[in-house]
Design an enzyme around this catalytic site. Structure first.
Site, PDB file in Angstrom:
ATOM      1  CG  ASN A 257      11.889  -9.593  -8.085  1.00 14.79           C
ATOM      2  OD1 ASN A 257      12.219 -10.617  -8.679  1.00 14.79           O
ATOM      3  ND2 ASN A 257      12.499  -9.204  -6.974  1.00 14.79           N
TER       4      ASN A 257
ATOM      5  CG  LEU B 190      -1.879  -1.224   1.303  1.00  9.34           C
ATOM      6  CD1 LEU B 190      -2.859  -1.053   2.441  1.00  9.34           C
ATOM      7  CD2 LEU B 190      -2.610  -1.485  -0.013  1.00  9.34           C
TER       8      LEU B 190
ATOM      9  CG  ASP C 155       7.187  -9.164  -0.278  1.00  9.85           C
ATOM     10  OD1 ASP C 155       7.153 -10.279  -0.822  1.00  9.85           O
ATOM     11  OD2 ASP C 155       6.962  -8.102  -0.870  1.00  9.85           O
TER      12      ASP C 155
ATOM     13  CG  ASP D 251       3.814  -8.862  -5.553  1.00  8.25           C
ATOM     14  OD1 ASP D 251       3.888  -8.137  -4.536  1.00  8.25           O
ATOM     15  OD2 ASP D 251       4.811  -9.192  -6.222  1.00  8.25           O
TER      16      ASP D 251
END
Length: 391
Positions: free
Chosen positions: A251, A62, A150, A278
């Site tokens: 990615n 976000l 992540d 994602d």
């Protein structure tokens, strides 16, 4: 006032059936065939519409705090509501990194103030996502939905094993973006072995290769506690589709046709547990350029369901019931989200439209799916018994 949704094709008790849905004035949802209406009840005639549990995405970015020029909680949750999502989980790679109780409390305040739908935050596994010092797992676990560094794989196996041991004691999931020395599969193999040793709940983010799928499938047969996810762009595109612009830069990168075929097969046979976006907004300057100069990441919350319904269900690769599992039931169950009691997505499966990225509610307007014709227009998104989006 009460809200009655009638005449819809409702996914209820794991199958589609004709049944009324009543949302009472306390925002509780009840399924019934016979109902007494109170005065002033608002009615949605859902004839020709399909009603499913609210869509859930456990892998989004976000950008707030720290990168508000790319996206904000307000803009990206609005985009999510337009795409039919009632709950999303946000990754911790903000500025500052969400790696402590204090930062988790800060992000929750921002969510409560600006979020249009339910947003559940991750906590990073290591301090500042540097892969060296493990965060206070015990203290942060009650404030986050899961743990992930992540985008930053933890190279030190001893640190990863120690983190898994601590996370296992909290019964939370560890979600891993696997990319040691540029190899997705190498880290998938290592993390599965560590999960086997620690019995930690392991979740592999955005799988993109046949070799990773093969390893995960083998691990599941051995009853290792591992699940995985895939994105619409890895299911629908491969490296032969890449054009020299930023819309195709992500990615992990798009893989071969063989890898793409393996992902589609894994969706059918159950190896892949869920579909995620994602969702990763960037500024126009960062994405509206050639492939080499572009930053990694595309947006997907506003297009995911329609793309998956059109390309997977209408083409008879999977059933609509299976798509509901992948985009709502399975993520809810795996991450123990408790998010399906009063969240609904209402969609017109017959409405055909053309994706126009320039009209996205996300701050990012770049998509490789711009101008694709799809079916499945979201008509209503109901969060906690309240209509937050209607078309």
């Amino acid at each position: 006032m009460d809200l009655l949704i009638k005449n819809g094709n409702v996914f209820y008790k794991n199958k589609f059936q004709q049944i009324n849905i009543l949302v009472d004035d306390k925002k509780n949802i009840k399924y019934t065939k016979h109902i007494k209406l109170k005065p002033n009840t608002k009615i949605i005639n859902a004839g020709n519409l399909t009603i499913i549990p609210g869509l859930i995405d456990v892998h989004t970015h976000l950008r707030q705090p720290g990168y508000e020029y790319k996206g904000t909680i307000k803009t990206e949750t609005k985009a999510a509501s337009v795409g039919g999502f009632t709950t999303i989980c946000c990754m911790p790679n903000t500025k500052p990194i969400i790696d402590s109780v204090s930062e988790l409390k800060k992000i929750k305040l921002l969510i409560n103030k600006n979020g249009i739908i339910n947003v559940l935050p991750y906590c990073s596994i290591t301090v500042n996502e540097q892969g060296k010092q493990i965060v206070d797992i015990k203290k942060t676990s009650s404030h986050c939905i899961a743990f992930s560094d992540d985008g930053c794989g933890i190279k030190d196996s001893s640190i990863m094993k120690q983190a898994m041991k601590q996370i296992e004691s909290t019964n939370k999931v560890i979600a891993c973006h696997c990319e040691i020395d540029g190899s997705e599969t190498k880290e998938v193999i290592r993390n599965i072995e560590l999960a086997k040793q620690t019995k930690c709940k392991l979740h592999i983010c955005h799988v993109s290769t046949k070799s990773s799928i093969d390893v995960i499938k083998k691990a599941k047969k051995q009853k290792i506690n591992v699940t995985c996810e895939v994105t619409p762009h890895h299911l629908l595109l491969n490296k032969d589709d890449i054009k020299d612009n930023g819309a195709y830069k992500m990615n992990p990168p798009l893989s071969s046709k063989q890898d793409q075929s393996s992902l589609l097969k894994a969706i059918k046979d159950g190896t892949i547990n869920m579909i995620v976006t994602d969702h990763a907004p960037h500024s126009d300057k960062e994405k509206n350029c050639n492939y080499q100069k572009s930053l990694n990441g595309i947006v997907g919350l506003e297009t995911s369901f329609s793309l998956m319904y059109t390309k997977l269900v209408k083409s008879k690769i999977i059933t609509l019931e299976k798509l509901v599992e992948l985009m709502s039931i399975n993520p809810n169950k795996r991450f123990d989200l408790n998010q399906q009691s009063n969240n609904l997505t209402i969609v017109d499966l017959n409405q055909k439209y053309k994706i126009d990225s320039h009209k996205f509610f996300s701050k990012s307007k770049i998509s490789p799916f711009n101008n694709w014709e799809v079916y499945g227009k979201i008509k209503y998104t109901i969060v906690n018994g309240k209509i937050v989006y209607s078309n």
